[in-house]
Write a protein that holds these residues in place. Structure first.
Motif, PDB file in Angstrom:
ATOM      1  N   GLY A  31       0.786  -1.227  -0.472  1.00 17.89           N
ATOM      2  CA  GLY A  31      -0.109   0.171   0.267  1.00 17.89           C
ATOM      3  C   GLY A  31       0.958   0.639  -0.274  1.00 17.89           C
ATOM      4  N   LEU A  32       1.984   1.042  -0.426  1.00 18.81           N
ATOM      5  CA  LEU A  32       3.543   2.387  -0.438  1.00 18.81           C
ATOM      6  C   LEU A  32       3.109   2.496  -1.863  1.00 18.81           C
ATOM      7  CD1 LEU A  32       6.174   1.334   2.361  1.00 18.81           C
ATOM      8  CD2 LEU A  32       3.462   3.089   2.434  1.00 18.81           C
ATOM      9  N   LYS A  33       3.173   4.089  -2.234  1.00 20.72           N
ATOM     10  CA  LYS A  33       3.099   4.636  -3.593  1.00 20.72           C
ATOM     11  C   LYS A  33       4.167   4.861  -3.567  1.00 20.72           C
ATOM     12  CE  LYS A  33      -2.015   5.343  -3.892  1.00 20.72           C
ATOM     13  NZ  LYS A  33      -3.088   6.431  -3.385  1.00 20.72           N
ATOM     14  N   VAL A  34       4.567   5.291  -4.969  1.00 26.75           N
ATOM     15  CA  VAL A  34       6.010   5.484  -5.288  1.00 26.75           C
ATOM     16  C   VAL A  34       6.459   7.024  -5.682  1.00 26.75           C
ATOM     17  CG1 VAL A  34       8.324   5.540  -6.397  1.00 26.75           C
ATOM     18  CG2 VAL A  34       7.638   3.648  -5.552  1.00 26.75           C
ATOM     19  N   VAL A  35       6.026   7.903  -4.266  1.00 31.48           N
ATOM     20  CA  VAL A  35       5.292   9.776  -5.211  1.00 31.48           C
ATOM     21  C   VAL A  35       7.144  10.341  -5.650  1.00 31.48           C
ATOM     22  CG1 VAL A  35       3.954   8.878  -3.555  1.00 31.48           C
ATOM     23  CG2 VAL A  35       5.533  10.242  -2.591  1.00 31.48           C
ATOM     24  N   ALA A  36       7.911   9.944  -5.706  1.00 28.93           N
ATOM     25  CA  ALA A  36       9.321  10.278  -6.365  1.00 28.93           C
ATOM     26  C   ALA A  36      10.408   9.301  -6.737  1.00 28.93           C
ATOM     27  CB  ALA A  36       9.319  11.626  -5.558  1.00 28.93           C
ATOM     28  N   SER A  37      10.717   9.117  -7.675  1.00 31.40           N
ATOM     29  CA  SER A  37      12.116   8.501  -7.542  1.00 31.40           C
ATOM     30  C   SER A  37      13.235   8.936  -8.757  1.00 31.40           C
ATOM     31  CB  SER A  37      10.979   6.984  -8.430  1.00 31.40           C
ATOM     32  OG  SER A  37      12.195   6.011  -9.123  1.00 31.40           O
ATOM     33  N   LYS A  38      14.587   8.297  -8.571  1.00 29.07           N
ATOM     34  CA  LYS A  38      15.429   8.672  -9.107  1.00 29.07           C
ATOM     35  C   LYS A  38      16.672   7.338  -9.044  1.00 29.07           C
ATOM     36  CE  LYS A  38      17.358  12.477  -7.038  1.00 29.07           C
ATOM     37  NZ  LYS A  38      17.641  14.067  -7.226  1.00 29.07           N
ATOM     38  N   MET A  39      17.566   7.062 -10.098  1.00 28.44           N
ATOM     39  CA  MET A  39      18.461   6.741  -9.860  1.00 28.44           C
ATOM     40  C   MET A  39      19.793   7.945 -10.131  1.00 28.44           C
ATOM     41  SD  MET A  39      20.240   3.287 -12.373  1.00 28.44           S
ATOM     42  CE  MET A  39      18.837   2.396 -11.007  1.00 28.44           C
ATOM     43  N   LYS A  40      20.682   7.554  -8.680  1.00 30.53           N
ATOM     44  CA  LYS A  40      21.765   8.472  -8.759  1.00 30.53           C
ATOM     45  C   LYS A  40      22.942   7.264  -8.413  1.00 30.53           C
ATOM     46  CE  LYS A  40      22.111  12.921  -7.872  1.00 30.53           C
ATOM     47  NZ  LYS A  40      22.531  13.848  -6.730  1.00 30.53           N
ATOM     48  N   HIS A  41      24.530   7.947  -9.385  1.00 31.58           N
ATOM     49  CA  HIS A  41      25.611   7.431  -8.624  1.00 31.58           C
ATOM     50  C   HIS A  41      26.176   8.454  -7.453  1.00 31.58           C
ATOM     51  CE1 HIS A  41      29.468   4.736  -9.252  1.00 31.58           C
ATOM     52  NE2 HIS A  41      29.418   5.417  -7.671  1.00 31.58           N
ATOM     53  N   LEU A  42      26.262   8.345  -6.565  1.00 35.11           N
ATOM     54  CA  LEU A  42      26.283   9.832  -5.243  1.00 35.11           C
ATOM     55  C   LEU A  42      27.687  10.138  -5.516  1.00 35.11           C
ATOM     56  CD1 LEU A  42      23.913   8.045  -2.238  1.00 35.11           C
ATOM     57  CD2 LEU A  42      23.139   9.659  -4.071  1.00 35.11           C
ATOM     58  N   SER A  43      27.986  11.283  -4.833  1.00 33.47           N
ATOM     59  CA  SER A  43      29.338  11.362  -4.815  1.00 33.47           C
ATOM     60  C   SER A  43      29.812  11.161  -3.298  1.00 33.47           C
ATOM     61  CB  SER A  43      29.941  12.817  -5.028  1.00 33.47           C
ATOM     62  OG  SER A  43      28.580  13.620  -3.875  1.00 33.47           O
ATOM     63  N   ARG A  44      30.799  11.368  -2.774  1.00 31.03           N
ATOM     64  CA  ARG A  44      31.610  11.068  -1.902  1.00 31.03           C
ATOM     65  C   ARG A  44      30.633  12.137  -0.630  1.00 31.03           C
ATOM     66  NH1 ARG A  44      35.323   8.008   1.018  1.00 31.03           N
ATOM     67  NH2 ARG A  44      35.628   6.973  -1.539  1.00 31.03           N
ATOM     68  N   ALA A  45      30.105  13.506  -0.908  1.00 32.77           N
ATOM     69  CA  ALA A  45      29.906  14.107  -0.538  1.00 32.77           C
ATOM     70  C   ALA A  45      28.707  14.369  -0.564  1.00 32.77           C
ATOM     71  CB  ALA A  45      30.021  15.837  -1.374  1.00 32.77           C
ATOM     72  N   GLU A  46      27.856  13.927  -1.105  1.00 39.47           N
ATOM     73  CA  GLU A  46      26.750  13.604  -1.296  1.00 39.47           C
ATOM     74  C   GLU A  46      25.992  12.113   0.093  1.00 39.47           C
ATOM     75  OE1 GLU A  46      24.157  14.775  -5.501  1.00 39.47           O
ATOM     76  OE2 GLU A  46      25.548  12.952  -5.329  1.00 39.47           O
ATOM     77  N   ALA A  47      26.960  11.091   0.065  1.00 36.93           N
ATOM     78  CA  ALA A  47      26.734  10.313   0.605  1.00 36.93           C
ATOM     79  C   ALA A  47      27.382  10.708   2.276  1.00 36.93           C
ATOM     80  CB  ALA A  47      27.633   8.564   0.932  1.00 36.93           C
ATOM     81  N   GLU A  48      28.098  11.017   2.264  1.00 30.55           N
ATOM     82  CA  GLU A  48      29.073  11.941   3.732  1.00 30.55           C
ATOM     83  C   GLU A  48      27.373  12.967   3.748  1.00 30.55           C
ATOM     84  OE1 GLU A  48      33.426  11.919   3.081  1.00 30.55           O
ATOM     85  OE2 GLU A  48      32.757  13.566   3.397  1.00 30.55           O
ATOM     86  N   GLY A  49      27.703  13.084   3.542  1.00 26.19           N
ATOM     87  CA  GLY A  49      26.069  14.314   4.237  1.00 26.19           C
ATOM     88  C   GLY A  49      24.814  13.787   5.066  1.00 26.19           C
ATOM     89  N   PHE A  50      24.408  12.663   3.711  1.00 24.59           N
ATOM     90  CA  PHE A  50      22.948  12.040   3.784  1.00 24.59           C
ATOM     91  C   PHE A  50      23.213  11.298   5.035  1.00 24.59           C
ATOM     92  CE2 PHE A  50      20.389   8.352   3.692  1.00 24.59           C
ATOM     93  CZ  PHE A  50      19.088   8.981   3.406  1.00 24.59           C
ATOM     94  N   TYR A  51      24.546  10.341   5.256  1.00 22.58           N
ATOM     95  CA  TYR A  51      24.441   9.887   6.698  1.00 22.58           C
ATOM     96  C   TYR A  51      25.297  10.351   8.148  1.00 22.58           C
ATOM     97  CZ  TYR A  51      22.648   5.155   5.265  1.00 22.58           C
ATOM     98  OH  TYR A  51      22.206   4.088   4.401  1.00 22.58           O
ATOM     99  N   ALA A  52      25.663  11.991   7.801  1.00 21.22           N
ATOM    100  CA  ALA A  52      26.609  13.257   8.493  1.00 21.22           C
ATOM    101  C   ALA A  52      25.601  12.725   9.976  1.00 21.22           C
ATOM    102  CB  ALA A  52      25.910  14.402   8.899  1.00 21.22           C
ATOM    103  N   VAL A  53      24.927  11.915  11.044  1.00 23.55           N
ATOM    104  CA  VAL A  53      23.556  11.641  11.765  1.00 23.55           C
ATOM    105  C   VAL A  53      25.009  10.442  11.875  1.00 23.55           C
ATOM    106  CG1 VAL A  53      22.857  10.212  10.821  1.00 23.55           C
ATOM    107  CG2 VAL A  53      22.871  10.886  12.800  1.00 23.55           C
TER     108      VAL A  53
END
Ligand code: RTP
Ligand code: MG
Length: 141
Positions: A31-53
Motif C-alpha cells: 500500500g505504499l505509493k512511489v511519489v518520487a524516484s530517481k537513479m543516482k551514483h552518489l558522490s562521496r560528499a552526497e553520501a557523507e552528507g546523507f549519513y552525517a548523523v
C-alpha cells in the motif's frame, strides 16, 4: 494512522542484483505509493552528507564507501504509516537478524551491504526527502 512520506534507497548491492522491480512490487503490495524516484551514483560528499548523523561511528567510512560503490535507486514512498511500514518491509539492519520474507532477509548479504535504507522518524523523513528531491519532484497521488 496518518498518511506519511518516507525516503527509501535501494542500495548499490540490490541495484546490482537487479531486484529494483521486486522491491518496488513489495512497496506497492503493502500500500505504499512511489511519489518520487530517481537513479543516482552518489558522490562521496552526497553520501557523507546523507549519513552525517553517523559521522562519528566506526563504520562511517565503510558505509560511505559502500554507498558510492555503484548507482542507487532513491524514492519517496507515501501511505498510511509509511515510515514504520517501510521499516517493517525492510527488516532488521543486520540481515542475519531480519525476519524471513523481509527485503533484507531475502536480498542483503551483510550489515554493510544490506540492500535498502528507510527513514526512521517523521523528522528524518522530511529532511531526507528534501535532501534528494525538490518539492516540485514529489507527486502526491
Ligand atoms: P539505514 O539508515 O541504512 O536505513 O539502516 P538502519 O536505520 O537500519 O541502520 P542505522 O543504524 O541507521 O545504520 C546505517 C547503516 O550503517 C551500517 N551499519 N553498520 N557495522 C555496524 O555495526 C553497522 N551498523 C550500522 C548499515 O549498513 C546501516 O544500514
Ligand atoms: Mg538509519
Amino acid at each position: 494512522m496518518a498518511i506519511e512520506r518516507t525516503l527509501s534507497i535501494i542500495k548499490p548491492d540490490a541495484v546490482a542484483k537487479n531486484v529494483i522491480g521486486e522491491i518496488y512490487s513489495r512497496f506497492e503490495k503493502a500500500g505504499l505509493k512511489v511519489v518520487a524516484s530517481k537513479m543516482k551514483h552518489l558522490s562521496r560528499a552526497e553520501a557523507e552528507g546523507f549519513y552525517a548523523v553517523h559521522a562519528a561511528r566506526p563504520f562511517f567510512n565503510d558505509l560511505v564507501n559502500f554507498m558510492i560503490s555503484g548507482p542507487v535507486m532513491i524514492q519517496a514512498l507515501e501511505g498510511e504509516g509509511a515510515i514504520a511500514k517501510n521499516r517493517e518491509l525492510m527488516g532488521a539492519t543486520d540481515p542475519k537478524k531480519a525476519e524471513p520474507g523481509t527485503i533484507r532477509a531475502d536480498f542483503a548479504d551483510s550489515i554493510d551491504a544490506n540492500a535498502v535504507h528507510g527513514s526512521d522518524a517523521p523528522e528524518t523523513a522530511a529532511v531526507e526527502i528534501a535532501y534528494f528531491f525538490p518539492q516540485a519532484e514529489v507527486y502526491s497521488r
